[in-house]
Design a protein around this motif. Structure first.
Motif, PDB file in Angstrom:
ATOM      1  N   THR A 184       7.267   9.581   6.056  1.00 52.96           N
ATOM      2  CA  THR A 184       7.021   8.362   6.822  1.00 52.96           C
ATOM      3  C   THR A 184       7.625   8.457   8.220  1.00 52.96           C
ATOM      4  O   THR A 184       7.303   7.653   9.090  1.00 52.96           O
ATOM      5  N   ASP A 185       8.502   9.443   8.443  1.00 54.34           N
ATOM      6  CA  ASP A 185       9.112   9.670   9.750  1.00 54.34           C
ATOM      7  C   ASP A 185       8.271  10.702  10.498  1.00 54.34           C
ATOM      8  O   ASP A 185       7.978  11.777   9.965  1.00 54.34           O
ATOM      9  N   THR A 246       9.755   2.128  21.365  1.00 51.13           N
ATOM     10  CA  THR A 246       9.838   1.359  20.112  1.00 51.13           C
ATOM     11  C   THR A 246      11.208   1.450  19.444  1.00 51.13           C
ATOM     12  O   THR A 246      11.486   0.698  18.508  1.00 51.13           O
ATOM     13  N   SER A 248      12.173   3.670  17.424  1.00 55.11           N
ATOM     14  CA  SER A 248      11.978   4.028  16.021  1.00 55.11           C
ATOM     15  C   SER A 248      11.214   5.344  15.935  1.00 55.11           C
ATOM     16  O   SER A 248      10.419   5.678  16.817  1.00 55.11           O
ATOM     17  N   GLU A 250       9.593   6.030  12.956  1.00 61.58           N
ATOM     18  CA  GLU A 250       8.666   5.853  11.845  1.00 61.58           C
ATOM     19  C   GLU A 250       7.216   5.947  12.327  1.00 61.58           C
ATOM     20  O   GLU A 250       6.895   5.533  13.445  1.00 61.58           O
ATOM     21  N   ILE A 251       6.348   6.457  11.453  1.00 67.20           N
ATOM     22  CA  ILE A 251       4.924   6.539  11.798  1.00 67.20           C
ATOM     23  C   ILE A 251       4.357   5.146  12.050  1.00 67.20           C
ATOM     24  O   ILE A 251       3.522   4.944  12.938  1.00 67.20           O
ATOM     25  N   ASP A 252       4.858   4.149  11.297  1.00 72.65           N
ATOM     26  CA  ASP A 252       4.364   2.773  11.468  1.00 72.65           C
ATOM     27  C   ASP A 252       4.648   2.222  12.863  1.00 72.65           C
ATOM     28  O   ASP A 252       3.971   1.294  13.323  1.00 72.65           O
ATOM     29  N   SER A 253       5.666   2.776  13.555  1.00 73.96           N
ATOM     30  CA  SER A 253       6.005   2.276  14.888  1.00 73.96           C
ATOM     31  C   SER A 253       4.940   2.642  15.918  1.00 73.96           C
ATOM     32  O   SER A 253       4.955   2.130  17.036  1.00 73.96           O
ATOM     33  N   GLY A 255       1.894   1.853  15.490  1.00 74.93           N
ATOM     34  CA  GLY A 255       0.864   0.834  15.350  1.00 74.93           C
ATOM     35  C   GLY A 255       0.607   0.097  16.657  1.00 74.93           C
ATOM     36  O   GLY A 255       1.543  -0.348  17.324  1.00 74.93           O
ATOM     37  N   LYS A 322      -3.687  10.201   9.307  1.00 72.29           N
ATOM     38  CA  LYS A 322      -2.869   9.018   8.962  1.00 72.29           C
ATOM     39  C   LYS A 322      -2.178   8.498  10.219  1.00 72.29           C
ATOM     40  O   LYS A 322      -2.112   7.282  10.459  1.00 72.29           O
ATOM     41  N   THR A 326      -3.036   4.895  12.354  1.00 76.15           N
ATOM     42  CA  THR A 326      -2.007   3.947  12.779  1.00 76.15           C
ATOM     43  C   THR A 326      -2.098   3.666  14.272  1.00 76.15           C
ATOM     44  O   THR A 326      -1.970   2.524  14.726  1.00 76.15           O
TER      45      THR A 326
END
Length: 329
Positions: A184-185, A246, A248, A250-253, A255, A322, A326
Motif C-alpha cells: 500500500t506504500d 500530501t 504521505s 501511501e498509494i491512496d494519497s 487520489g 492500481k 488512483t
C-alpha cells in the motif's frame, strides 16, 4: 557521498581486474550505506542503513571468497586470464564453487531473489531521493560488473552460471511481482517492482554463453538498464513531488492527482505504463529485446523462462494500473 559513489560506478565500467572491480563496488556501496541512514533521528532510516550495511558486508565477503578461488585457479586477477584458465581447464568442483560464490555476491548487489531481503526495508526507510539513486544507479553498477564477469571471465562456464542465473531470474520476477501486489506504500511497491525488473534484466544473461543468443543478450541487458534508469528515476521524481504535497507515501494519497496536478498525473501515467511494458513506450522495447534474446537461444529452458516472464508481465500490470486508477479515478 554521491560523487564518490559515481566515481565507483565509472571505475566499474572500465575495470577488467578482480581487485579493481571489488574496489569499485565498495566505492559505490559504502557511501550508499551512509546515505541510506541520512536521517539520523528517524528509526526507519537507521534501520535502512544498518540492514543495507550488514547485508552488503555479507555479500562482499561471499564475493571475495569466490574471487579468491578464481585467483587461486588462474594465478591472476585479470579477467581475461581467469577466462582462459576456466575455459581450458577441466570442469572441477572448485571452479563451480568459485563462480557460484561470485554470482551470489552480485546477486545481493542487484537485489536478486533470494538475496533481496534488504531492498524493501532499505528503500522504504532511506530518504526518497536516496532510494531513487540506490534503485537505479547502484543496481546498474552491479549489473555492469556481473555482465563484465559473465562475458569476459566466464566465457566457457555457461554450464555453471547459466542454470543459476536462470533460477535467480525466474524467482526474482515472480517473488518481486507477487509481493508488490500486496503493498500500500508507493515506495515499498516500487522497491518490489525494482526487484522484479531485475529479474527481467537477469533473464537474457542466463543465455549469454549460447552462440546464437550471446550478442543479443548483451544488447538486451544494456538497453533494459538504460530504459529502466529513465523509467524508475521518473517515477521516483513524481513520488517525491507528490509526497511533499500530501505528506504521505501511501498509494491512496495519489487520489485526485489529475485534479490539482495534471502534468504530474500524465508523467506518472507514462512512467508506470512504461514499467508495465505497454507499447509503444520504452519499457516495451526493453522487454521485447529481452524476450528476443531469450528466444534466440531456441532451447526448452529458454521457452520456459519466456513463458514465466510473460505471465509476470501481466501480473505486474495489476499493481502499476492500481496506481494509475488512483491517480485518474
Amino acid at each position: 557521498l554521491i560523487s564518490a559513489s559515481l566515481v565507483g560506478m565509472l571505475v566499474m565500467t572500465s575495470a577488467r581486474d578482480l581487485v579493481s572491480i571489488f574496489v569499485a563496488i565498495e566505492l559505490v556501496s559504502i557511501p550508499a550505506y551512509l546515505m541510506a541512514a541520512w536521517r539520523k533521528r528517524d528509526l526507519k532510516s537507521n534501520e535502512a542503513g544498518l540492514k543495507y550495511m550488514l547485508m552488503g558486508v555479507f555479500a562482499s565477503a561471499l564475493m571475495l571468497y569466490g574471487m579468491s578461488l578464481l585467483y587461486g585457479l588462474s594465478g591472476s586477477t585479470k579477467l581475461v586470464d581467469i577466462g582462459d584458465a576456466i575455459s581450458t581447464g577441466e570442469s572441477v568442483p572448485v571452479i563451480t564453487l568459485a563462480i557460484v560464490f561470485t554470482v551470489i555476491g552480485f546477486g545481493f548487489k542487484v537485489s536478486a531473489v533470494p538475496f533481496h531481503t534488504w531492498a524493501p526495508d532499505t528503500y522504504e526507510g532511506a530518504p526518497t531521493p536516496v532510494t531513487a539513486f540506490l534503485s537505479v544507479a547502484s543496481k546498474a553498477a552491479g549489473f555492469v560488473a556481473l555482465v563484465t564477469l559473465v562475458f569476459v571471465a566466464f566465457p566457457g562456464a555457461e554450464g555453471v552460471y547459466g542454470p543459476m542465473i536462470w533460477v535467480m531470474a525466474a524467482l526474482t520476477m515472480t517473488v518481486g511481482n507477487v509481493l508488490a501486489l500486496r503493498q500500500t506504500d508507493i515506495v515499498r511497491m516500487l522497491a518490489y517492482s525494482s526487484v522484479s525488473q531485475g529479474g527481467f534484466i537477469l533473464m537474457p544473461l542466463a543465455f549469454a554463453g549460447d552462440p546464437d543468443a550471446g550478442g543479443s543478450a548483451l544488447n538486451a541487458v544494456v538497453v533494459y538498464l538504460l530504459v529502466y534508469a529513465f523509467m524508475n528515476l521518473g517515477a521516483f521524481a513524481v513520488v517525491i513531488a507528490v509526497s511533499r504535497k500530501t505528506q504521505s507515501g501511501e498509494i491512496d494519497s495519489f487520489g485526485g492527482l489529475f485534479g490539482y496536478a495534471p502534468g504530474m498525473a500524465v508523467a506518472m501515467t507514462v512512467f508506470m505504463a512504461s514499467l508495465a511494458g505497454i507499447p509503444p513506450l520504452g519499457g516495451w522495447f526493453a522487454k521485447f529485446n529481452a524476450f528476443k534474446a531469450v528466444l534466440d537461444a531456441s532451447t526448452t529452458s529458454a521457452y520456459v523462462i519466456a513463458c514465466i516472464a510473460a505471465v509476470n508481465t501481466v501480473i505486474s500490470a495489476a499493481y502499476y494500473f492500481k496506481v494509475l486508477r488512483t491517480v485518474w479515478v
